[in-house]
Design an enzyme around this catalytic site. Structure first.
Site, PDB file in Angstrom:
ATOM      1  N   SER A   1       0.859  -1.192   0.000  1.00 38.11           N
ATOM      2  CA  SER A   1       0.000   0.000   0.000  1.00 38.11           C
ATOM      3  C   SER A   1       0.891   1.236   0.000  1.00 38.11           C
ATOM      4  O   SER A   1       2.002   1.200   0.557  1.00 38.11           O
ATOM      5  CB  SER A   1      -0.858   0.005   1.277  1.00 38.11           C
ATOM      6  OG  SER A   1      -1.460   1.270   1.456  1.00 38.11           O
TER       7      SER A   1
ATOM      8  N   TYR B   1      -1.848  -1.459  10.436  1.00 35.67           N
ATOM      9  CA  TYR B   1      -1.926  -1.698   8.988  1.00 35.67           C
ATOM     10  C   TYR B   1      -0.748  -1.048   8.260  1.00 35.67           C
ATOM     11  O   TYR B   1      -0.068  -1.697   7.453  1.00 35.67           O
ATOM     12  CB  TYR B   1      -3.259  -1.151   8.453  1.00 35.67           C
ATOM     13  CG  TYR B   1      -3.434  -1.294   6.961  1.00 35.67           C
ATOM     14  CD1 TYR B   1      -3.792  -2.513   6.389  1.00 35.67           C
ATOM     15  CD2 TYR B   1      -3.267  -0.193   6.099  1.00 35.67           C
ATOM     16  CE1 TYR B   1      -3.969  -2.640   5.019  1.00 35.67           C
ATOM     17  CE2 TYR B   1      -3.443  -0.311   4.738  1.00 35.67           C
ATOM     18  CZ  TYR B   1      -3.794  -1.537   4.193  1.00 35.67           C
ATOM     19  OH  TYR B   1      -3.964  -1.660   2.832  1.00 35.67           O
TER      20      TYR B   1
HETATM   21  N1  NAP Z   1      -8.803  -0.908  -0.886  1.00 35.09           N
HETATM   22  C1  NAP Z   1      -7.829  -0.024  -0.940  1.00 35.09           C
HETATM   23  O1  NAP Z   1      -8.087   1.195  -1.132  1.00 35.09           O
HETATM   24  C2  NAP Z   1      -6.398  -0.459  -0.816  1.00 35.09           C
HETATM   25  C3  NAP Z   1      -5.412   0.525  -0.836  1.00 35.09           C
HETATM   26  C4  NAP Z   1      -4.071   0.141  -0.754  1.00 35.09           C
HETATM   27  C5  NAP Z   1      -3.735  -1.201  -0.655  1.00 35.09           C
HETATM   28  N2  NAP Z   1      -4.725  -2.138  -0.644  1.00 35.09           N
HETATM   29  C6  NAP Z   1      -4.321  -3.544  -0.553  1.00 35.09           C
HETATM   30  O2  NAP Z   1      -4.809  -4.222  -1.698  1.00 35.09           O
HETATM   31  C7  NAP Z   1      -5.238  -5.542  -1.326  1.00 35.09           C
HETATM   32  C8  NAP Z   1      -6.712  -5.722  -1.666  1.00 35.09           C
HETATM   33  O3  NAP Z   1      -7.450  -4.726  -0.967  1.00 35.09           O
HETATM   34  P1  NAP Z   1      -9.045  -4.793  -0.817  1.00 35.09           P
HETATM   35  O4  NAP Z   1      -9.467  -3.491  -0.270  1.00 35.09           O
HETATM   36  O5  NAP Z   1      -9.641  -5.308  -2.055  1.00 35.09           O
HETATM   37  O6  NAP Z   1      -9.162  -5.914   0.315  1.00 35.09           O
HETATM   38  P2  NAP Z   1     -10.456  -6.237   1.233  1.00 35.09           P
HETATM   39  O7  NAP Z   1     -11.698  -5.788   0.555  1.00 35.09           O
HETATM   40  O8  NAP Z   1     -10.188  -5.730   2.609  1.00 35.09           O
HETATM   41  O9  NAP Z   1     -10.449  -7.819   1.250  1.00 35.09           O
HETATM   42  C9  NAP Z   1      -9.489  -8.483   2.004  1.00 35.09           C
HETATM   43  C10 NAP Z   1      -9.441  -9.909   1.534  1.00 35.09           C
HETATM   44  O10 NAP Z   1      -8.479 -10.609   2.337  1.00 35.09           O
HETATM   45  C11 NAP Z   1      -9.099 -11.744   2.893  1.00 35.09           C
HETATM   46  N3  NAP Z   1      -8.493 -12.052   4.194  1.00 35.09           N
HETATM   47  C12 NAP Z   1      -8.375 -11.266   5.277  1.00 35.09           C
HETATM   48  N4  NAP Z   1      -7.736 -11.920   6.279  1.00 35.09           N
HETATM   49  C13 NAP Z   1      -7.457 -13.151   5.786  1.00 35.09           C
HETATM   50  C14 NAP Z   1      -6.828 -14.302   6.314  1.00 35.09           C
HETATM   51  N5  NAP Z   1      -6.312 -14.321   7.563  1.00 35.09           N
HETATM   52  N6  NAP Z   1      -6.723 -15.395   5.537  1.00 35.09           N
HETATM   53  C15 NAP Z   1      -7.211 -15.387   4.270  1.00 35.09           C
HETATM   54  N7  NAP Z   1      -7.804 -14.341   3.703  1.00 35.09           N
HETATM   55  C16 NAP Z   1      -7.950 -13.236   4.462  1.00 35.09           C
HETATM   56  C17 NAP Z   1     -10.579 -11.397   3.007  1.00 35.09           C
HETATM   57  O11 NAP Z   1     -11.330 -12.591   3.090  1.00 35.09           O
HETATM   58  P3  NAP Z   1     -12.834 -12.579   3.728  1.00 35.09           P
HETATM   59  O12 NAP Z   1     -13.723 -11.996   2.678  1.00 35.09           O
HETATM   60  O13 NAP Z   1     -13.105 -13.993   4.020  1.00 35.09           O
HETATM   61  O14 NAP Z   1     -12.762 -11.715   4.955  1.00 35.09           O
HETATM   62  C18 NAP Z   1     -10.772 -10.636   1.701  1.00 35.09           C
HETATM   63  O15 NAP Z   1     -10.914 -11.511   0.630  1.00 35.09           O
HETATM   64  C19 NAP Z   1      -4.935  -5.680   0.157  1.00 35.09           C
HETATM   65  O16 NAP Z   1      -3.668  -6.272   0.342  1.00 35.09           O
HETATM   66  C20 NAP Z   1      -4.934  -4.255   0.643  1.00 35.09           C
HETATM   67  O17 NAP Z   1      -4.165  -4.067   1.818  1.00 35.09           O
HETATM   68  C21 NAP Z   1      -6.039  -1.799  -0.705  1.00 35.09           C
END
Ligand code: NAP
Length: 261
Positions: free
Chosen positions: A147, A160
């Protein structure tokens, strides 16, 4: 012919939001994709959503990546169903939301975030290398999702932000050790991504976030998937240990335009 024809890919957290786009990208470009969510219900829902998008043939299995036994069971499935693995995408993340500020946050919550984002990502990578990449002539490629908050912190997300900084360092350390073995490790560091959380965001806040982006828009899941696919593919064959930022230019500005002086 697809860029990932004949390749086997694992996307952790592939059941919702950005993970769905990642699974879709690799599947549409020819890969056999395995994905996991953390629970039975969330994984099944993700499988259904992929099917509704017309993405077929994805194998899904719940797996808490912080639990080594569950990771081993997932790899047993990959072994049985595909017999190899070419690309690992470490996308799953604990967002560490609602922990409050650093003075009041519960240390146990800090552990939870690290157990998934750092230790979970490490143990999935280690198992991918030992169980598959090291036994295959064509080794493998790993892409982590970090991130832009690893470098530019956001408020009330200490665990985080720290975990994403740890991922950046881990990517470089893994890349260094695994390069002589023919395994590449890279990373995409997104900024704002449009997820289902944006559906319930106050429109004024969404507009202010977009004003924060020099390109005036958050990334779509597919914008991120395009970068990840590049890093996973032979198109980046001479790159390892790289952190590629994809944040609409947020990281290159000092202040957003409306507060600039
Ligand atoms: N969204 C943003 O704006 C943003 C910005 C910067 C970076 N990122 C990074 O980009 C990636 C995707 O982001 P996102 O926002 O799409 O993620 P998200 O909506 O928060 O989804 C997280 C995913 O990780 C899974 N997860 C969480 N804990 C887990 C565990 N212990 N074992 C297996 N699976 C687990 C969740 O499964 P469940 O559905 O079962 O909970 C879900 O599928 C992440 O690495 C995030 O940190 C996101």
């Amino acid at each position: 012919m697809g860029r990932f024809d004949g390749k086997v890919v694992l996307v952790t957290g592939g059941n919702r939001n950005t993970g769905l786009a990642l699974v879709e990208k690799f599947a549409r470009e020819g890969a056999r994709v395995f994905m996991c969510g953390m629970s039975e219900a969330s994984t099944a829902k993700g499988a259904e959503m992929l099917s509704m998008r017309g993405v077929e043939g994805v194998v899904s299995q719940p797996c808490d990546i912080s639990d080594a036994a569950q990771v081993a069971a997932l790899f047993d499935t990959i072994e049985r169903e595909a017999g190899r693995l070419d690309i690992l995408v470490n996308n799953a993340a604990n967002q560490g939301l609602g922990h409050g500020g650093p003075l009041e946050m519960d240390a146990a919550k800090f552990h939870e975030v690290f157990n998934t984002n750092v230790i979970g990502g490490f143990q999935v990578t280690q198992m991918a290398c030992n169980r598959f990449f090291m036994k295959q002539e064509t080794r493998g490629s790993v892409v982590f999702l970090s991130s832009n908050t690893a470098k530019r912190a956001i408020r009330h997300r200490t665990a985080y932000c720290a975990s994403k900084g740890a991922i950046n360092s881990m990517v470089r350390a893994l890349a260094l050790d695994l390069a002589p073995l023919g395994i590449r490790v890279n990373c995409c560091a997104p900024g704002y991504i449009n997820t289902e959380r944006w559906d319930v965001l106050d429109p004024a806040k969404a507009a202010r976030r977009r004003l924060n982006c020099p390109l005036r828009k958050e990334a779509s899941g597919m914008d991120i998937a395009n970068v990840v696919a590049f890093l996973a593919s032979d198109d980046s064959a001479n790159m390892t240990g790289e952190i590629v930022t994809c944040d609409a230019g947020c990281s290159c500005q000092h202040m957003p335009e409306d507060v600039d002086v």
